[in-house]
Design a protein around this motif. Structure first.
Motif, short mmCIF file in Angstrom:
data_model
loop_
_atom_site.label_atom_id
_atom_site.label_comp_id
_atom_site.label_asym_id
_atom_site.label_seq_id
_atom_site.Cartn_x
_atom_site.Cartn_y
_atom_site.Cartn_z
N GLU A 76 0.84 -1.19 0.00
CA GLU A 76 0.00 0.00 0.00
C GLU A 76 0.89 1.25 0.00
OE1 GLU A 76 -3.34 0.54 -0.11
OE2 GLU A 76 -3.48 -1.58 -0.62
N PRO A 77 0.57 2.24 -0.81
CA PRO A 77 1.43 3.42 -0.88
C PRO A 77 1.25 4.39 0.28
CG PRO A 77 -0.41 3.67 -2.38
CD PRO A 77 -0.51 2.27 -1.82
N GLY A 78 0.17 4.22 1.07
CA GLY A 78 -0.11 5.20 2.11
C GLY A 78 -0.83 6.41 1.53
N ARG A 79 -1.20 7.33 2.40
CA ARG A 79 -1.90 8.54 1.95
C ARG A 79 -0.88 9.54 1.41
NH1 ARG A 79 -4.26 13.53 3.90
NH2 ARG A 79 -6.34 13.80 3.01
N LEU A 80 -1.06 9.97 0.16
CA LEU A 80 -0.08 10.80 -0.52
C LEU A 80 -0.65 12.17 -0.85
CD1 LEU A 80 1.23 8.10 -3.01
CD2 LEU A 80 2.26 8.77 -0.85
N ARG A 81 0.25 13.15 -0.92
CA ARG A 81 -0.10 14.50 -1.38
C ARG A 81 0.25 14.56 -2.87
NH1 ARG A 81 4.10 17.42 2.19
NH2 ARG A 81 5.19 15.62 1.31
N ILE A 82 -0.76 14.78 -3.70
CA ILE A 82 -0.57 14.74 -5.15
C ILE A 82 -0.90 16.09 -5.75
CG2 ILE A 82 -1.26 13.62 -7.30
CD1 ILE A 82 -2.01 11.16 -5.66
N ALA A 83 0.04 16.66 -6.49
CA ALA A 83 -0.17 17.93 -7.19
C ALA A 83 -0.73 17.65 -8.58
CB ALA A 83 1.15 18.69 -7.31
N LEU A 84 -1.87 18.26 -8.89
CA LEU A 84 -2.49 18.14 -10.21
C LEU A 84 -2.07 19.33 -11.06
CD1 LEU A 84 -4.55 17.02 -12.28
CD2 LEU A 84 -6.32 18.31 -11.06
N SER A 85 -1.49 19.07 -12.22
CA SER A 85 -1.03 20.14 -13.10
C SER A 85 -1.50 19.86 -14.52
CB SER A 85 0.50 20.25 -13.07
OG SER A 85 0.96 21.23 -13.98
N LEU A 86 -2.17 20.84 -15.12
CA LEU A 86 -2.68 20.70 -16.49
C LEU A 86 -1.97 21.62 -17.47
CD1 LEU A 86 -6.51 20.60 -15.68
CD2 LEU A 86 -4.96 18.66 -16.02
N GLY A 87 -1.17 22.57 -16.97
CA GLY A 87 -0.46 23.49 -17.84
C GLY A 87 0.70 22.83 -18.55
N VAL A 88 1.20 23.48 -19.61
CA VAL A 88 2.31 22.93 -20.40
C VAL A 88 3.49 23.89 -20.33
CG1 VAL A 88 0.75 21.71 -21.94
CG2 VAL A 88 1.47 24.03 -22.53
N HIS A 96 4.87 18.05 -2.11
CA HIS A 96 4.00 16.99 -2.63
C HIS A 96 4.81 15.71 -2.83
CE1 HIS A 96 1.83 20.69 -3.68
NE2 HIS A 96 0.74 19.96 -3.65
N ASP A 97 4.11 14.59 -2.71
CA ASP A 97 4.76 13.29 -2.92
C ASP A 97 4.78 12.89 -4.40
OD1 ASP A 97 5.05 12.63 -0.04
OD2 ASP A 97 2.86 12.70 -0.12
N LEU A 98 3.71 13.24 -5.12
CA LEU A 98 3.58 12.90 -6.54
C LEU A 98 3.00 14.08 -7.30
CD1 LEU A 98 1.98 9.31 -6.44
CD2 LEU A 98 4.40 9.88 -6.65
N VAL A 99 3.14 14.02 -8.60
CA VAL A 99 2.50 14.98 -9.51
C VAL A 99 1.65 14.18 -10.49
CG1 VAL A 99 2.87 16.67 -11.34
CG2 VAL A 99 4.34 16.68 -9.32
N LEU A 100 0.47 14.71 -10.80
CA LEU A 100 -0.41 14.12 -11.81
C LEU A 100 -0.59 15.10 -12.95
CD1 LEU A 100 -2.53 12.11 -12.94
CD2 LEU A 100 -4.23 13.24 -11.46
N THR A 101 -0.31 14.65 -14.17
CA THR A 101 -0.59 15.44 -15.38
C THR A 101 -1.26 14.52 -16.40
OG1 THR A 101 1.41 14.95 -16.70
CG2 THR A 101 1.62 16.64 -14.99
N PRO A 102 -1.81 15.07 -17.47
CA PRO A 102 -2.18 14.20 -18.59
C PRO A 102 -0.91 13.55 -19.16
CG PRO A 102 -3.19 16.38 -18.81
CD PRO A 102 -2.17 16.48 -17.72
N THR A 103 -1.04 12.40 -19.77
CA THR A 103 0.10 11.81 -20.48
C THR A 103 0.28 12.48 -21.83
OG1 THR A 103 -0.21 9.68 -19.38
CG2 THR A 103 1.08 9.69 -21.40
N THR A 104 -0.79 12.68 -22.55
CA THR A 104 -0.78 13.41 -23.82
C THR A 104 -1.88 14.46 -23.78
OG1 THR A 104 -2.20 11.75 -24.84
CG2 THR A 104 0.18 11.51 -25.16
N ALA A 105 -1.78 15.44 -24.68
CA ALA A 105 -2.74 16.54 -24.68
C ALA A 105 -3.95 16.29 -25.56
CB ALA A 105 -2.05 17.84 -25.13
#
Length: 227
Positions: A22-34, A140-149
């Motif tokens: 289990e990864p545990g509870r993580l702080r994830i930054a969501l970024s949509l900009g390029v 933050h522990d992780l970042v989330l972005t789209p893989t492709t636009a």
């Protein structure tokens, strides 16, 4: 590889074990900009799929917050590397220029022009760009972005098109992965959804250096939840 300039430390845990924990509870930054220099054209379907993935991560107990990344000039730093790399590959494999598409010959010529001082300057800037982009992991522990636009071009769409048209299409389709290739931070792409035509859409998760195991743990958690 032994000749690589950057030598990351060995993984802190076996990857199979990482994927099973289990990864545990993580702080994830969501970024949509390029990054600077790329047209900001995230299509509606890919945006919606990424936001849905963020909600799924929240449902698994993680804290997701919008936090646009400070990419700096990572896009201009990529150009001399990509250009000269194609030129070097063609030269090292003794490829006859007449056998290449015109756009590839243009790419190689530009690579020759940028292989001196511009390439050295780009490589020298990498540690600074790495630190700048990596500041997000201070909070933050992780970042989330789209893989492709957006979805990939249809087969044949770029046939016999010139270098600039092809390069622009590639950068507008894939603006999210290359900054992390330049700076060396680990990444993984996980399923985020599908387009109305049924094409898969990916979400990209990114972590601090040496945290490949954490990425595998979160990917496995998402996979289990979707089963």
């Amino acid at each position: 590889m032994p000749a690589d300039t950057h030598q990351p430390a060995p993984p802190s845990e076996p990857y199979a074990e990482a994927a099973a924990r289990e990864p545990g509870r993580l702080r994830i930054a969501l970024s949509l900009g390029v990054p600077f220099g790329i047209h900001d054209r995230l299509c509606a379907e890919h945006r919606a799929a990424t936001l849905d993935l963020a909600l799924r991560l929240e449902g698994l107990g993680h804290e997701v917050s919008l936090n646009e990344l400070d990419y700096g000039l990572v896009a201009p730093a990529l150009v001399p590397r990509g250009m000269s790399g194609v030129r070097d590959w063609i030269r090292d494999h003794e490829i006859d220029a007449a056998a290449l598409e015109p756009r590839t010959r243009v790419h190689a010529r530009l690579g020759g022009a940028l292989s001196g001082l511009p390439l050295r300057a780009a490589r020298a800037a990498e540690p600074r760009l790495r630190r700048r982009l990596g500041r997000v992991f201070d909070t933050h522990d992780l970042v989330l972005t789209p893989t492709t636009a957006k979805p990939p071009p249809r087969i044949g769409e770029l046939d016999r098109r010139g270098y600039w048209v092809t390069g622009s299409a590639a950068s507008e389709t894939c603006p999210y992965a290359f900054p992390w290739n330049v700076t060396g931070w680990p990444a993984i792409s996980v399923p985020a959804g599908r387009t109305l035509e049924g094409l898969p859409i990916g979400g990209q998760l990114l972590a601090h250096e040496g945290q490949e195991g954490l990425l595998l743990a979160v990917a496995a958690q998402l996979e289990t939840a979707a089963a």
